[in-house]
Design a protein around this motif. Structure first.
Motif, PDB file in Angstrom:
ATOM      1  N   ASN A 153       0.826  -1.218   0.000  1.00 25.20           N
ATOM      2  CA  ASN A 153       0.000   0.000   0.000  1.00 25.20           C
ATOM      3  C   ASN A 153       0.853   1.259   0.000  1.00 25.20           C
ATOM      4  OD1 ASN A 153      -2.468  -1.169  -0.134  1.00 25.20           O
ATOM      5  ND2 ASN A 153      -2.721  -1.332   2.086  1.00 25.20           N
ATOM      6  N   ALA A 154       1.992   1.195   0.720  1.00 25.43           N
ATOM      7  CA  ALA A 154       2.882   2.360   0.756  1.00 25.43           C
ATOM      8  C   ALA A 154       3.367   2.690  -0.663  1.00 25.43           C
ATOM      9  CB  ALA A 154       4.076   2.084   1.671  1.00 25.43           C
ATOM     10  N   MET A 155       3.648   1.647  -1.423  1.00 20.99           N
ATOM     11  CA  MET A 155       4.108   1.880  -2.801  1.00 20.99           C
ATOM     12  C   MET A 155       2.994   2.495  -3.647  1.00 20.99           C
ATOM     13  SD  MET A 155       7.265   1.221  -3.126  1.00 20.99           S
ATOM     14  CE  MET A 155       7.365   1.505  -4.877  1.00 20.99           C
ATOM     15  N   VAL A 156       1.799   1.918  -3.522  1.00 23.04           N
ATOM     16  CA  VAL A 156       0.666   2.440  -4.307  1.00 23.04           C
ATOM     17  C   VAL A 156       0.403   3.893  -3.925  1.00 23.04           C
ATOM     18  CG1 VAL A 156      -1.811   2.189  -4.769  1.00 23.04           C
ATOM     19  CG2 VAL A 156      -0.358   0.159  -4.651  1.00 23.04           C
ATOM     20  N   GLN A 157       0.500   4.175  -2.630  1.00 16.90           N
ATOM     21  CA  GLN A 157       0.293   5.561  -2.177  1.00 16.90           C
ATOM     22  C   GLN A 157       1.388   6.478  -2.707  1.00 16.90           C
ATOM     23  OE1 GLN A 157      -0.340   4.367   2.039  1.00 16.90           O
ATOM     24  NE2 GLN A 157      -1.872   5.988   2.024  1.00 16.90           N
ATOM     25  N   SER A 158       2.612   5.941  -2.786  1.00 20.98           N
ATOM     26  CA  SER A 158       3.709   6.780  -3.283  1.00 20.98           C
ATOM     27  C   SER A 158       3.487   7.143  -4.749  1.00 20.98           C
ATOM     28  CB  SER A 158       5.057   6.078  -3.101  1.00 20.98           C
ATOM     29  OG  SER A 158       5.270   5.150  -4.134  1.00 20.98           O
ATOM     30  N   PHE A 159       2.713   6.303  -5.446  1.00 21.91           N
ATOM     31  CA  PHE A 159       2.367   6.624  -6.835  1.00 21.91           C
ATOM     32  C   PHE A 159       1.010   7.337  -6.891  1.00 21.91           C
ATOM     33  CE2 PHE A 159       5.364   3.065  -7.635  1.00 21.91           C
ATOM     34  CZ  PHE A 159       6.260   3.761  -8.422  1.00 21.91           C
ATOM     35  N   GLN A 160       0.629   7.886  -5.761  1.00 21.49           N
ATOM     36  CA  GLN A 160      -0.616   8.646  -5.643  1.00 21.49           C
ATOM     37  C   GLN A 160      -1.814   7.851  -6.152  1.00 21.49           C
ATOM     38  OE1 GLN A 160      -0.535  12.765  -6.318  1.00 21.49           O
ATOM     39  NE2 GLN A 160       1.655  12.958  -6.176  1.00 21.49           N
ATOM     40  N   GLY A 161      -1.783   6.560  -5.899  1.00 18.31           N
ATOM     41  CA  GLY A 161      -2.906   5.698  -6.275  1.00 18.31           C
ATOM     42  C   GLY A 161      -2.888   5.258  -7.720  1.00 18.31           C
ATOM     43  N   LYS A 162      -1.954   5.809  -8.514  1.00 24.05           N
ATOM     44  CA  LYS A 162      -1.911   5.458  -9.932  1.00 24.05           C
ATOM     45  C   LYS A 162      -1.019   4.236 -10.138  1.00 24.05           C
ATOM     46  CE  LYS A 162      -3.171   9.814 -11.989  1.00 24.05           C
ATOM     47  NZ  LYS A 162      -4.391   9.299 -12.600  1.00 24.05           N
ATOM     48  N   ALA A 163      -1.327   3.174  -9.432  1.00 25.77           N
ATOM     49  CA  ALA A 163      -0.543   1.944  -9.540  1.00 25.77           C
ATOM     50  C   ALA A 163      -1.380   0.798  -9.013  1.00 25.77           C
ATOM     51  CB  ALA A 163       0.738   2.072  -8.719  1.00 25.77           C
ATOM     52  N   GLU A 164      -1.025  -0.410  -9.411  1.00 26.25           N
ATOM     53  CA  GLU A 164      -1.662  -1.588  -8.830  1.00 26.25           C
ATOM     54  C   GLU A 164      -0.561  -2.531  -8.368  1.00 26.25           C
ATOM     55  OE1 GLU A 164      -2.540  -4.040 -12.911  1.00 26.25           O
ATOM     56  OE2 GLU A 164      -3.914  -2.418 -12.354  1.00 26.25           O
ATOM     57  N   VAL A 165      -0.946  -3.500  -7.554  1.00 27.89           N
ATOM     58  CA  VAL A 165       0.057  -4.445  -7.058  1.00 27.89           C
ATOM     59  C   VAL A 165       0.092  -5.644  -7.993  1.00 27.89           C
ATOM     60  CG1 VAL A 165       0.740  -5.879  -5.102  1.00 27.89           C
ATOM     61  CG2 VAL A 165      -0.373  -3.677  -4.702  1.00 27.89           C
ATOM     62  N   VAL A 217      11.194 -12.541  -6.436  1.00 27.97           N
ATOM     63  CA  VAL A 217      10.967 -11.119  -6.737  1.00 27.97           C
ATOM     64  C   VAL A 217       9.853 -10.545  -5.861  1.00 27.97           C
ATOM     65  CG1 VAL A 217      10.391  -9.466  -8.564  1.00 27.97           C
ATOM     66  CG2 VAL A 217      11.526 -11.580  -9.151  1.00 27.97           C
ATOM     67  N   ILE A 218      10.052  -9.309  -5.442  1.00 27.59           N
ATOM     68  CA  ILE A 218       8.941  -8.571  -4.826  1.00 27.59           C
ATOM     69  C   ILE A 218       8.468  -7.577  -5.884  1.00 27.59           C
ATOM     70  CG2 ILE A 218       8.212  -7.101  -2.911  1.00 27.59           C
ATOM     71  CD1 ILE A 218      10.698  -8.102  -1.364  1.00 27.59           C
ATOM     72  N   TRP A 219       7.285  -7.827  -6.441  1.00 23.23           N
ATOM     73  CA  TRP A 219       6.725  -6.870  -7.411  1.00 23.23           C
ATOM     74  C   TRP A 219       6.062  -5.775  -6.605  1.00 23.23           C
ATOM     75  CZ3 TRP A 219       6.145 -12.224  -8.516  1.00 23.23           C
ATOM     76  CH2 TRP A 219       6.956 -12.666  -9.572  1.00 23.23           C
ATOM     77  N   THR A 220       6.782  -4.712  -6.376  1.00 23.97           N
ATOM     78  CA  THR A 220       6.346  -3.718  -5.382  1.00 23.97           C
ATOM     79  C   THR A 220       5.095  -2.967  -5.818  1.00 23.97           C
ATOM     80  OG1 THR A 220       7.657  -1.902  -6.266  1.00 23.97           O
ATOM     81  CG2 THR A 220       8.759  -3.376  -4.718  1.00 23.97           C
ATOM     82  N   ALA A 221       5.020  -2.627  -7.093  1.00 28.50           N
ATOM     83  CA  ALA A 221       3.851  -1.920  -7.625  1.00 28.50           C
ATOM     84  C   ALA A 221       4.003  -1.809  -9.134  1.00 28.50           C
ATOM     85  CB  ALA A 221       3.733  -0.525  -7.024  1.00 28.50           C
TER      86      ALA A 221
END
Lengths: 510, 278
Positions: free
Chosen positions: A300-312, A473-477
């Motif tokens: 979620n931190a990663m998705v938030q860092s992309f201002q929500g413009k990302a998926e996991v 691998v950790i696919w972060t976002a």
């Protein structure tokens, strides 16, 4: 007096700077592109990074094109028709095409290009390394035989630029590497004019191009080398550049929503921060330990860092890629309890590890920071070291680091096996953590030979599962790419299967 | 004419103007940041708080937040011991080595003195920051290597200063008198020369801490110093650059802290120098 002269000089300099800036801003026929780096080569057989493709993609043409909206849909380019019969592919070429030097394009050029590419074995050659032979049937027909039947050849040829056999023959000694490194003669929409080292490459529009330009295309393109993302953003915002690549997301969103700009959004591969874990070095050589990191990671931190413009992500092949099994894969999410259980199973409580991050990419550094913060909750210490790209990848390859952050690279618009070849197969350049699984190797070799799409889909899922289950691998976002485009220009589209690149021939001034 | 054989005592007299008190105030704040970061900083400088990502200055976050939602003020407070601590370590280590080297050179015979000074000249032959960059890049990244590389370029200044002072002082009557009385060279150096030299060095050390801080943060900014998420000030500026257009506070506050700190040390150094001259 000296001081006054100095002030006058500075004022004069600023005024002159203003004059030259104004000249650019008013010159509607010149397109200024801020690129993230300077090419080390403009040889299509060796080009391998975004800022090299900026030049090669616009100067040269390919046999096949594809629909950016649906990468599985192939479109004619230098080849107008193609058929497959087992291992043999036949391509009918476009008539009347000429190179920038005026020489005609024909089947000899296709053969010379592919033979040279495979002989050099660099750059994008991995996309077509299953070619066994190329035969000129007649000037407008070429036959390509592959080592085994492959369904992806035409799709992969959509990335291979065609050179002139005359140029190749003229510079035979070193496969023309010295000449093609800094000279170009293609059939494409733009011609090479000059390369001012450290500053820019200049192109001019090829008005004899076989393709169609939009209304008000740009007659001249200046591909500027601006290595700093913040400077690219500043220049784009200030009007010095008409477009820029790799603008940091926060800046892209800010500029894209400001007056005089609009946003172009889409998928691309480059921006994925994927964390590769070293399979050979303790503690990441322990599968349960890797499992703990994957489960502890704060997605979620990663998705938030992309201002929500990302998926996991759920695996190695993004959902939008043709034939992706991603939707069938289980969701990957943060589960601290499960992570603690996996860590306990590994017996590696309070472990320490090091993570190498290629410098210059804030998203990559942030992914490592999130890993550090997530691992800390397990009592695991992660030391982050930002290094130049080569040093960073060398650190993990030489077992001096436990992890490495990078995007995924697959230039093929529809061949999913290429996700694996560079990242998960033995010897793959980006297989930094030295992942190896014989079943995966066999599956990836077999996949292109399966004509039935359903059967191929099943095997592809098996291959993806192997990588997911290994916790390599950790696919972060998977962030969206956001490109701010000034309202005064139009035509920019994001190539979903490539890095962020501009198709200058589609751009126009309004 | 009377000649003092004792070094002047160092006291800072009541300053004229407000600059020196302000500089001393900055120094006191820095000392508090360094010694009591856990008391002063209102937030964890490392833990991510994504809900507060890139928030502008407010009562909750007086210097705003960074891309991880971390409080910039707290990061600056905790970063003081990295940036300033390393700067002080560099200057003290350089001063210690430089004083010994310069004193030996100043007291040595002409040939050895020449050789030692030519070595110093070699260091002056390179642009200082470029040399530091080269050294830091060759020995690896990190604050340790930044400290070492800057100490390597910093000590020659002290060596030259001290050697000059020693040459000047050793001709002074009280030193000649000591020598005539049969006092050993080492004792002369220790008791009649070094105490005077130390006063000059004190002034320079104070001023140099500010310069060293700028150099440390510059190397971190260039990617050779601290690694993320260490809240070192130069690294904060480096990390803030992609967000400058949308989060000015992230760049401005660490930059202001560097400027204030360097200025404060410079002012105090100037005050010490003025006092010394007086």
């Amino acid at each position: 007096m000296k001081l006054r002269n100095g002030i006058l000089g500075i004022a004069l300099g600023l005024m002159m700077g203003g004059v030259s800036y104004s000249a650019f801003a008013d010159d509607a026929s010149t397109f200024v592109y801020a690129d993230a780096g300077e090419p080390s080569t403009i040889d299509p057989a060796k080009a391998n990074v975004n800022w090299e493709f900026t030049v090669t993609r616009n100067i040269y043409d390919r046999l096949i094109d594809f629909d950016l909206a649906d990468p599985s849909k192939l479109l004619p380019a230098l080849a107008t028709e193609w058929t497959q019969d087992g291992k043999v592919w036949t391509f009918k070429l476009r008539d009347g095409v000429t190179f920038h030097d005026g020489s005609p394009f024909d089947a000899t050029d296709v053969k010379a290009t592919l033979d040279r590419l495979l002989k050099i074995g660099q750059g994008q050659s991995y996309l077509v390394d299953d070619i066994a032979s190329v035969t000129v049937v007649d000037p407008m027909t070429v036959k390509i035989e592959t080592k085994q039947p492959t369904v992806f050849l035409a799709s992969n040829l959509s990335r291979i630029e065609m050179l002139s056999h005359v140029d190749i023959d003229k510079h035979k000694d070193d496969q023309g590497q010295a000449w093609f490194n800094e000279n170009a003669n293609g059939t494409g929409p733009y011609e090479f004019v000059s390369w001012t080292r450290g500053t820019q490459i200049e192109l001019k529009r090829n008005d004899k191009w076989w393709g169609k330009f939009p209304e008000k295309p740009f007659d001249r393109v200046l591909d500027r080398f601006v290595t700093d993302g913040a400077n690219r953003a500043r220049g784009l915002e200030g009007g010095e550049f008409d477009l820029a690549n790799f603008v940091p997301l926060d800046e892209a969103l800010r500029i894209g929503t400001s007056s005089g700009f609009h946003m172009v959004e889409g998928n691309n591969l480059w921006a994925w921060p994927a964390i590769y874990l070293n399979m050979d070095l303790a503690p990441t050589n322990n599968k349960d330990f890797r499992d703990a990191l994957v489960k502890a990671f704060d997605y979620n931190a990663m998705v938030q860092s992309f201002q929500g413009k990302a998926e996991v992500g759920r695996g190695p092949i993004p959902a939008w890629f043709p034939g992706s099994p991603e939707k069938e894969e289980p969701e990957i999410k943060t589960d601290l309890d499960a992570a603690k259980a996996a860590l306990a199973k590994s017996g590696l409580a309070n472990a320490k590890m090091k993570c190498s991050v290629p410098a210059g990419f804030p998203e990559f550094r942030f992914a490592a920071t999130v890993l550090q913060s997530s691992a800390q909750q397990l009592g695991v210490t992660v030391e982050i070291e930002e290094q130049p790209f080569v040093e960073a990848i060398t650190a993990i390859k030489s077992d001096k680091s436990n992890c490495f952050v990078l995007g995924n690279a697959n230039l093929s618009p529809s061949d999913a096996t290429k996700f694996f070849s560079a990242h998960y197969l033995k010897g793959g350049f980006y297989n930094s953590g030295k992942f190896f699984d014989q079943t995966l190797q066999d599956l990836v070799a077999k996949l292109p030979t399966i004509a039935d799409a359903t059967e191929r889909g099943k095997l592809l899922k098996q291959a993806a599962d192997i990588v997911v289950d290994s916790h390599y691998v950790i696919w972060t976002a998977r962030p969206k790419t956001v490109v701010p485009e000034p309202d005064r220009i139009g035509g920019y589209r994001i190539d979903p299967a490539e890095y962020i690149n501009a198709r200058f021939w589609e751009m126009y001034s309004k | 004419m009377s000649i003092s054989t004792q070094p002047a005592r160092w006291t800072i007299t009541r300053p004229k103007g407000v600059l020196l008190p302000l500089a001393l105030l900055v120094l006191a704040i820095l000392a508090a940041f360094t010694l009591l970061p856990g008391v002063i900083a209102p937030h964890d400088p490392i833990a991510l708080a994504m809900a507060d990502r890139l928030k502008p200055p407010s009562l909750t976050h007086i210097f705003g937040t960074d891309e991880g939602g971390r409080d910039v003020f707290s990061r600056i407070v905790y970063g003081t011991r990295y940036s300033l601590g390393v700067a002080i370590a560099i200057v003290f280590a350089s001063a210690l080595f430089g004083v010994i080297y310069g004193a030996i050179s100043g007291m040595a015979r002409r040939g050895i003195d020449n050789l030692m000074m030519r070595i110093v000249d070699l260091f002056f032959g390179f642009p200082a920051l470029v040399l530091a960059l080269a050294v830091a890049a060759s020995i690896g990244r990190g604050l340790d290597s930044v400290a070492l590389s800057l100490a390597i370029i910093w000590w020659p200044g002290y060596a030259r200063l001290v050697r000059g002072e020693v040459l000047r002082l050793r001709e002074r009557p009280h030193v000649e008198a000591a020598r005539a009385l049969g006092v050993s060279e080492m004792t002369i150096l220790r008791r009649h020369i070094i105490p005077f030299v130390v006063q000059e060095v004190n002034v320079r050390v104070t001023t140099d801490i500010g310069y060293a801080l700028v150099a440390v943060t510059a190397l971190s900014f260039l990617g050779l110093g601290a690694n993320s998420p260490t809240p070192e000030w130069g690294l904060l500026i480096r990390d803030s650059r992609p967000y400058f257009g949308s989060a000015w506070w992230y760049l401005v506050f660490p930059g202001t802290m560097i400027m204030l700190t360097a200025t404060a040390f410079s002012l105090i150094g100037d005050a010490l120098a003025s006092r010394r001259a007086a």
